[in-house]
Design a protein around this motif. Sequence first.
Motif, PDB file in Angstrom:
ATOM      1  N   ALA A 100       0.834  -1.209   0.000  1.00  0.00           N
ATOM      2  CA  ALA A 100       0.000   0.000   0.000  1.00  0.00           C
ATOM      3  C   ALA A 100       0.863   1.251   0.000  1.00  0.00           C
ATOM      4  O   ALA A 100       0.566   2.225  -0.707  1.00  0.00           O
ATOM      5  N   TRP A 101       1.926   1.234   0.794  1.00  0.00           N
ATOM      6  CA  TRP A 101       2.792   2.407   0.847  1.00  0.00           C
ATOM      7  C   TRP A 101       3.530   2.618  -0.472  1.00  0.00           C
ATOM      8  O   TRP A 101       3.797   3.760  -0.854  1.00  0.00           O
ATOM      9  N   ARG A 102       3.874   1.536  -1.162  1.00  0.00           N
ATOM     10  CA  ARG A 102       4.525   1.697  -2.461  1.00  0.00           C
ATOM     11  C   ARG A 102       3.578   2.326  -3.471  1.00  0.00           C
ATOM     12  O   ARG A 102       3.991   3.160  -4.284  1.00  0.00           O
ATOM     13  N   ARG A 103       2.303   1.930  -3.425  1.00  0.00           N
ATOM     14  CA  ARG A 103       1.321   2.574  -4.316  1.00  0.00           C
ATOM     15  C   ARG A 103       1.184   4.050  -3.976  1.00  0.00           C
ATOM     16  O   ARG A 103       1.076   4.900  -4.865  1.00  0.00           O
ATOM     17  N   TRP A 104       1.179   4.356  -2.682  1.00  0.00           N
ATOM     18  CA  TRP A 104       1.089   5.767  -2.273  1.00  0.00           C
ATOM     19  C   TRP A 104       2.319   6.541  -2.751  1.00  0.00           C
ATOM     20  O   TRP A 104       2.187   7.664  -3.276  1.00  0.00           O
ATOM     21  N   ALA A 105       3.497   5.963  -2.585  1.00  0.00           N
ATOM     22  CA  ALA A 105       4.720   6.644  -3.015  1.00  0.00           C
ATOM     23  C   ALA A 105       4.735   6.849  -4.526  1.00  0.00           C
ATOM     24  O   ALA A 105       5.192   7.899  -5.016  1.00  0.00           O
ATOM     25  N   THR A 106       4.213   5.885  -5.270  1.00  0.00           N
ATOM     26  CA  THR A 106       4.155   6.031  -6.727  1.00  0.00           C
ATOM     27  C   THR A 106       3.243   7.188  -7.121  1.00  0.00           C
ATOM     28  O   THR A 106       3.561   7.978  -8.014  1.00  0.00           O
ATOM     29  N   GLY A 107       2.105   7.305  -6.430  1.00  0.00           N
ATOM     30  CA  GLY A 107       1.212   8.423  -6.711  1.00  0.00           C
ATOM     31  C   GLY A 107       1.838   9.766  -6.381  1.00  0.00           C
ATOM     32  O   GLY A 107       1.654  10.742  -7.113  1.00  0.00           O
ATOM     33  N   VAL A 108       2.580   9.834  -5.272  1.00  0.00           N
ATOM     34  CA  VAL A 108       3.261  11.079  -4.906  1.00  0.00           C
ATOM     35  C   VAL A 108       4.307  11.450  -5.938  1.00  0.00           C
ATOM     36  O   VAL A 108       4.449  12.617  -6.335  1.00  0.00           O
ATOM     37  N   GLN A 109       5.061  10.448  -6.409  1.00  0.00           N
ATOM     38  CA  GLN A 109       6.085  10.725  -7.417  1.00  0.00           C
ATOM     39  C   GLN A 109       5.459  11.155  -8.743  1.00  0.00           C
ATOM     40  O   GLN A 109       6.063  11.934  -9.483  1.00  0.00           O
ATOM     41  N   ARG A 110       4.257  10.663  -9.022  1.00  0.00           N
ATOM     42  CA  ARG A 110       3.602  11.031 -10.265  1.00  0.00           C
ATOM     43  C   ARG A 110       3.122  12.494 -10.233  1.00  0.00           C
ATOM     44  O   ARG A 110       3.151  13.177 -11.248  1.00  0.00           O
ATOM     45  N   ARG A 111       2.664  12.962  -9.044  1.00  0.00           N
ATOM     46  CA  ARG A 111       2.165  14.343  -8.913  1.00  0.00           C
ATOM     47  C   ARG A 111       2.819  14.986  -7.678  1.00  0.00           C
ATOM     48  O   ARG A 111       2.163  15.210  -6.651  1.00  0.00           O
ATOM     49  N   PRO A 112       4.102  15.295  -7.758  1.00  0.00           N
ATOM     50  CA  PRO A 112       4.805  15.789  -6.556  1.00  0.00           C
ATOM     51  C   PRO A 112       4.318  17.154  -6.088  1.00  0.00           C
ATOM     52  O   PRO A 112       4.234  17.398  -4.885  1.00  0.00           O
ATOM     53  N   TRP A 113       4.017  18.066  -7.018  1.00  0.00           N
ATOM     54  CA  TRP A 113       3.597  19.404  -6.605  1.00  0.00           C
ATOM     55  C   TRP A 113       2.238  19.378  -5.913  1.00  0.00           C
ATOM     56  O   TRP A 113       2.014  20.085  -4.926  1.00  0.00           O
ATOM     57  N   ALA A 114       1.329  18.573  -6.432  1.00  0.00           N
ATOM     58  CA  ALA A 114       0.029  18.454  -5.771  1.00  0.00           C
ATOM     59  C   ALA A 114       0.176  17.836  -4.385  1.00  0.00           C
ATOM     60  O   ALA A 114      -0.461  18.277  -3.414  1.00  0.00           O
ATOM     61  N   ALA A 115       1.047  16.828  -4.271  1.00  0.00           N
ATOM     62  CA  ALA A 115       1.268  16.184  -2.978  1.00  0.00           C
ATOM     63  C   ALA A 115       1.923  17.133  -1.976  1.00  0.00           C
ATOM     64  O   ALA A 115       1.755  16.985  -0.762  1.00  0.00           O
ATOM     65  N   LEU A 116       2.653  18.133  -2.465  1.00  0.00           N
ATOM     66  CA  LEU A 116       3.290  19.111  -1.582  1.00  0.00           C
ATOM     67  C   LEU A 116       2.351  20.254  -1.227  1.00  0.00           C
ATOM     68  O   LEU A 116       2.195  20.613  -0.048  1.00  0.00           O
ATOM     69  N   LEU A 117       1.706  20.838  -2.245  1.00  0.00           N
ATOM     70  CA  LEU A 117       0.957  22.073  -2.026  1.00  0.00           C
ATOM     71  C   LEU A 117      -0.369  21.850  -1.295  1.00  0.00           C
ATOM     72  O   LEU A 117      -0.734  22.649  -0.425  1.00  0.00           O
ATOM     73  N   VAL A 118      -1.086  20.794  -1.642  1.00  0.00           N
ATOM     74  CA  VAL A 118      -2.401  20.578  -1.017  1.00  0.00           C
ATOM     75  C   VAL A 118      -2.284  20.403   0.499  1.00  0.00           C
ATOM     76  O   VAL A 118      -2.975  21.079   1.268  1.00  0.00           O
ATOM     77  N   PRO A 119      -1.400  19.510   0.992  1.00  0.00           N
ATOM     78  CA  PRO A 119      -1.282  19.408   2.460  1.00  0.00           C
ATOM     79  C   PRO A 119      -0.768  20.685   3.114  1.00  0.00           C
ATOM     80  O   PRO A 119      -1.223  21.052   4.204  1.00  0.00           O
ATOM     81  N   MET A 120       0.165  21.388   2.450  1.00  0.00           N
ATOM     82  CA  MET A 120       0.701  22.608   3.059  1.00  0.00           C
ATOM     83  C   MET A 120      -0.365  23.689   3.167  1.00  0.00           C
ATOM     84  O   MET A 120      -0.457  24.400   4.178  1.00  0.00           O
ATOM     85  N   VAL A 121      -1.195  23.822   2.138  1.00  0.00           N
ATOM     86  CA  VAL A 121      -2.280  24.806   2.191  1.00  0.00           C
ATOM     87  C   VAL A 121      -3.290  24.435   3.272  1.00  0.00           C
ATOM     88  O   VAL A 121      -3.758  25.286   4.042  1.00  0.00           O
ATOM     89  N   ALA A 122      -3.612  23.148   3.362  1.00  0.00           N
ATOM     90  CA  ALA A 122      -4.572  22.706   4.376  1.00  0.00           C
ATOM     91  C   ALA A 122      -4.033  22.931   5.787  1.00  0.00           C
ATOM     92  O   ALA A 122      -4.741  23.463   6.662  1.00  0.00           O
ATOM     93  N   LEU A 123      -2.775  22.564   6.019  1.00  0.00           N
ATOM     94  CA  LEU A 123      -2.185  22.763   7.338  1.00  0.00           C
ATOM     95  C   LEU A 123      -2.034  24.248   7.662  1.00  0.00           C
ATOM     96  O   LEU A 123      -2.239  24.670   8.808  1.00  0.00           O
ATOM     97  N   GLY A 124      -1.675  25.049   6.643  1.00  0.00           N
ATOM     98  CA  GLY A 124      -1.576  26.488   6.864  1.00  0.00           C
ATOM     99  C   GLY A 124      -2.905  27.103   7.244  1.00  0.00           C
ATOM    100  O   GLY A 124      -2.983  27.978   8.124  1.00  0.00           O
ATOM    101  N   ALA A 125      -3.985  26.654   6.598  1.00  0.00           N
ATOM    102  CA  ALA A 125      -5.311  27.161   6.942  1.00  0.00           C
ATOM    103  C   ALA A 125      -5.708  26.772   8.360  1.00  0.00           C
ATOM    104  O   ALA A 125      -6.295  27.575   9.101  1.00  0.00           O
ATOM    105  N   LEU A 126      -5.372  25.548   8.755  1.00  0.00           N
ATOM    106  CA  LEU A 126      -5.681  25.126  10.123  1.00  0.00           C
ATOM    107  C   LEU A 126      -4.853  25.883  11.153  1.00  0.00           C
ATOM    108  O   LEU A 126      -5.282  26.051  12.299  1.00  0.00           O
TER     109      LEU A 126
END
Length: 323
Positions: A68-94
């Motif tokens: 499961a973690w390998r599938r997750w890592a593959t998805g992150v590598q496929r869309r690295p900017w989305a994986a970075l920006l979405v959590p950072m924006v969400a955490l910043g808003a919180l």
Amino acid sequence: MATLRAEDGSEPAARTVIGWALVAAGCGALRFRHHRPVAVAVVTLLACVAYWVGARAARAGGRPEGAAWRRWATGVQRRPWAALLVPMVALGALALPAAQMRLGFADAGNDPATTSSRQAYDMLASGFGPGFNGPLVVVVDGGHARVAADVRRGLDSVPGIAATAGPLPTDDASVRTVVGFPESAPQDEATSELVQRLRTGVLPALERETGAELLVGGPTAATEDFAATVTDRMPLFVAIVVGLSALLLLVVCRSVLIPLKAALLNLVSIGAALGVVTLVFQHGWFGVQAGPIEAFIPVMIFAIVFGLSMDYEVFLLAGSSRR
């Protein structure tokens, strides 16, 4: 928090999470210490969740490890900017509500309505005003009784003061006390503003007129002092701890980017945790009685979140180096 060792000798990070979750449950139960059923429910629920996670992990023993973690890592590598920006924006808003966090301490007004302490608190507030439960004690040091009387008359004209009492003599003939009762309850923000207004504007003016030294005390003022000390020292505390951890990672990893990334994610995670606490307990989300945050809570949350964040930073770095 020591992790539990599995029969095969492995020490999965998930067990560390379960351990820290139980610690967090205990810390959360402190906030509900006057609501024992809620505290018991919080700890019991976390224990059940930990058992459920462990049972599912045991049933999934036949699956390929880490699939499961390998599938997750593959998805992150496929869309690295989305994986970075979405959590950072969400955490910043919180994290934004944490900037308006107001510290204090619970009193009998936070007890359940069925307790005698809460009923006495409400009766005093109803009969004498909400500020009767949190009087402000003004110490008049110097001069004679007429000086203290002038101070009392000056306090009577201050907006936010409902009534005064005194001057009351002490063993020292040159020291007397005047008691002021605010119009607002001890935990109200208006009471905090009144204490600051007395210390920065009203009392210095009376000192110049009377020649006496005037000091504000009492339980409400003491709470404000403790909260102000925590608020002032918290940035330095966080900077030292996060800075030393970043320096240690810099020495161990021989990289500048890794310590900077770890420090940034630590700060964002801590801010998000404090922001959620502010929304729930200070603004009364989800039906919780609104009020100031216990003054020790930010330090405790920092310790827990920082420990979890750095644990996983080390886990990731160790896993990357082995592969």
